[in-house]
Write an enzyme that holds these catalytic residues in place. Structure first.
Site: not given
Length: 236
Positions: A17, A122-123, A15, A55
């Site tokens: 973050d 995430s982007r 992963d 998000r």
């Protein structure tokens, strides 16, 4: 014809973050700023509920019972993204922000020919990897755009494993969020949880971080049911 990997071969999937870099604080700051501007009560425990989510999913948690139009949701998400990038820039985020042991483990994997992938909801993957100078460290990279179902669905991990050429059972996933641990377990992966047992205790193994870890620590044979192995760098 694609050759299957040998039974003792394995791949590593990370992963981003909270695993590759501690960007969680910057996400917290950006959600906190948005919440403050909109009169929404938001705290660090609330932020923990957003870990590992896309998000849009995180925005839904933030909003609770409050509803927005699609146009409003898009505007809020753009503001949150702008605040996140501002927070990174203010902190001089760069190569030194990679978490302990990450760069060393990736280098050792490359040296020994062990494939590595990154699977994130995430982007911001491209931006963060460039800032960390890790954009060439992974053989396969996936973000929120590559699959329809994000964590806790296993799809992004399965997608990365497939492109690495390994079945899930021969991949080790490193995760710091409950949704990510759940996703990897449901996909049939070996899972290393990074962080407190209260958050990632469902993983097969739990470590504080990757500091001091060696590639051999994650090679097969692996432990049995989740949460059964402790010791060494592991948390009890």
């Amino acid at each position: 014809m694609t050759r299957r990997p040998a039974g003792d071969a394995f791949a590593l999937i990370f992963d981003m973050d909270g695993v590759i870099a501690d960007t969680v604080e910057y996400h917290y700051q950006s959600w906190q700023r948005l919440a403050d501007e909109e009169g929404i009560v938001f705290s660090r425990p609330d932020n923990d509920r957003l870990l590992g989510r896309s998000r849009r999913e995180a925005l839904g948690v933030l909003l609770g019972a409050r509803t927005l139009s699609e146009t409003e949701e898009q505007a809020w998400m753009r503001r949150k993204q702008d605040y996140f990038l501002e927070a990174l820039t203010r902190s001089d985020f760069g190569p030194d922000h990679a978490l302990p042991g990450v760069r060393e483990l990736l280098s050792e994997a490359r040296l020994h020919g062990v494939p590595t992938g990154l699977a994130s909801s995430s982007r911001n993957v491209t931006i963060v990897l460039e800032m960390l100078a890790l954009q060439s460290a992974f053989d396969v990279v996936a973000d929120a755009s590559v699959v329809a179902n994000l964590k806790p669905a296993p799809d992004v991990f399965v997608w990365v494993a497939g492109r690495l050429g390994f079945p899930p059972r021969q991949c080790v996933v490193f995760e710091d969020a409950p949704a990510g641990v759940q996703a990897a377990l449901s996909g049939g992966f070996q899972v290393v949880g990074l962080g407190p047992v209260s958050r990632v205790g469902a993983a097969h193994r739990v470590l504080t971080d990757l500091g001091g870890s060696r590639l051999a620590d994650f090679a097969p044979p692996w432990p049995g049911p989740s949460g059964t192995e402790t010791g060494g760098n592991l948390l009890s």
